[in-house]
Scaffold this motif. Sequence first.
Motif, short mmCIF file in Angstrom:
data_model
loop_
_atom_site.label_atom_id
_atom_site.label_comp_id
_atom_site.label_asym_id
_atom_site.label_seq_id
_atom_site.Cartn_x
_atom_site.Cartn_y
_atom_site.Cartn_z
N PHE A 1 0.82 -1.22 0.00
CA PHE A 1 0.00 0.00 0.00
C PHE A 1 0.85 1.26 0.00
CE2 PHE A 1 0.62 -1.71 4.24
CZ PHE A 1 1.12 -0.63 4.95
N GLU A 2 2.18 1.12 0.04
CA GLU A 2 3.08 2.27 0.03
C GLU A 2 3.89 2.28 -1.27
OE1 GLU A 2 3.84 2.84 4.81
OE2 GLU A 2 5.27 1.68 3.64
N PRO A 3 3.79 3.35 -2.06
CA PRO A 3 4.49 3.38 -3.36
C PRO A 3 6.00 3.26 -3.24
CG PRO A 3 3.66 5.56 -2.77
CD PRO A 3 3.05 4.60 -1.80
N GLN A 4 6.57 3.69 -2.11
CA GLN A 4 8.02 3.60 -1.95
C GLN A 4 8.51 2.15 -1.98
OE1 GLN A 4 6.19 5.82 -0.45
NE2 GLN A 4 7.22 7.79 -0.69
N SER A 5 7.64 1.21 -1.60
CA SER A 5 8.03 -0.20 -1.64
C SER A 5 8.34 -0.63 -3.07
CB SER A 5 6.92 -1.07 -1.06
OG SER A 5 6.65 -0.73 0.29
N TYR A 6 7.56 -0.14 -4.01
CA TYR A 6 7.78 -0.45 -5.43
C TYR A 6 9.03 0.25 -5.94
CZ TYR A 6 2.94 -2.04 -5.12
OH TYR A 6 1.79 -2.69 -4.76
N ARG A 7 9.20 1.51 -5.53
CA ARG A 7 10.35 2.27 -6.01
C ARG A 7 11.66 1.69 -5.50
NH1 ARG A 7 13.39 6.77 -4.02
NH2 ARG A 7 14.25 8.02 -5.73
N ASP A 8 11.72 1.32 -4.22
CA ASP A 8 12.96 0.76 -3.68
C ASP A 8 13.37 -0.50 -4.42
OD1 ASP A 8 13.41 2.71 -1.78
OD2 ASP A 8 12.34 1.66 -0.19
N GLN B 1 -3.58 4.47 -6.96
CA GLN B 1 -4.21 5.56 -6.23
C GLN B 1 -3.66 5.53 -4.81
OE1 GLN B 1 -6.31 7.81 -7.66
NE2 GLN B 1 -5.82 6.74 -9.57
N TRP B 2 -2.77 6.48 -4.49
CA TRP B 2 -2.05 6.45 -3.22
C TRP B 2 -2.61 7.45 -2.24
CZ3 TRP B 2 0.44 2.17 -3.78
CH2 TRP B 2 0.98 1.82 -5.02
N HIS B 3 -2.31 7.25 -0.98
CA HIS B 3 -2.72 8.16 0.07
C HIS B 3 -2.17 9.56 -0.21
CE1 HIS B 3 -2.95 9.96 4.10
NE2 HIS B 3 -3.87 9.04 4.38
N GLN B 4 -2.87 10.57 0.26
CA GLN B 4 -2.51 11.96 0.01
C GLN B 4 -1.08 12.28 0.44
OE1 GLN B 4 -3.91 14.21 -1.65
NE2 GLN B 4 -2.90 16.11 -1.02
N GLY C 1 5.90 10.33 6.24
CA GLY C 1 6.14 9.42 5.14
C GLY C 1 7.62 9.22 4.89
N TYR C 2 7.98 8.97 3.63
CA TYR C 2 9.35 8.61 3.25
C TYR C 2 9.93 9.61 2.25
CZ TYR C 2 7.42 4.18 4.95
OH TYR C 2 6.79 3.21 5.70
N GLY C 3 9.38 10.78 2.16
CA GLY C 3 9.75 11.71 1.11
C GLY C 3 8.83 11.48 -0.09
N PRO C 4 9.21 11.92 -1.28
CA PRO C 4 10.49 12.52 -1.63
C PRO C 4 10.51 14.04 -1.47
CG PRO C 4 9.20 12.15 -3.59
CD PRO C 4 8.36 11.67 -2.45
N GLU C 5 11.72 14.56 -1.32
CA GLU C 5 11.96 15.98 -1.52
C GLU C 5 12.86 16.10 -2.74
OE1 GLU C 5 13.08 18.45 1.71
OE2 GLU C 5 11.47 17.74 3.01
#
Length: 228
Positions: A26-33, A58-61, A156-160
């Motif tokens: 449910f967290e997009p960063q999991s896919y990116r990592d 469709q990700w959380h705000q 969250g985990y960023g990004p900046e």
Amino acid sequence: AYYLNSWKRPADAAHLFLKILERRSFEPQSYRDLARSLLKLRRYGLASALYEIMLAGQWHQRFKSIKTIAREEYALLIHEAQRDKELRPSVKTYFRLRKALLGLRIRRSKLRVTLTWNTDNTDIDLWVIEPNGEKCYYGHKNTKNGGVLLEDLTQGYGPERYENVGGRRGEYRIKLKFYGHRSNVFGNETHAHIIIVLNAGTRRQRIFERSIVLKRREQIRHVTTLRL
């Protein structure tokens, strides 16, 4: 997994990131990592599938900036794949079609810096001090030199992401400020991951990465100094 990537063991890192994805899909960063590790293994097809999920999901705000980063990185992936002489022509054709269909492109810029981290509810600030001494950060997101900070995220985990399309020549200093986290994390540490793209969208394009471990609140760490 972050340690393994920094030790140049992307296959082992990918194995761990896959386990994380299975638990935190449910967290997009999991896919990116996982995609970032697969890219180091030149597994472009699998990595592209993960970016496709990130763009279609469709990700959380609180993850609202992730699609901007995913589009940029997917375009860079396709660029690298097209340059790989060992990649099959049919795969390159597929990537050309996806690039056209999704409208992916590499925006030309002199410097782009993307910061992410691996612990939830964490606040890390990205600072870029430009040649004229002006600092681009959460309190000053647009500089006279053309620097722009995408967003300041405190959970969250960023990004900046910092970008400068055509700033002046000179020295650019990249730093992080770690304000701390509000999570129970192993070892009380956070791994910050920084991707730097120089001269994006040109023949002189270069990409390199840095990983920094942060442990102490209010800690300021120097990432690198670039002369552009």
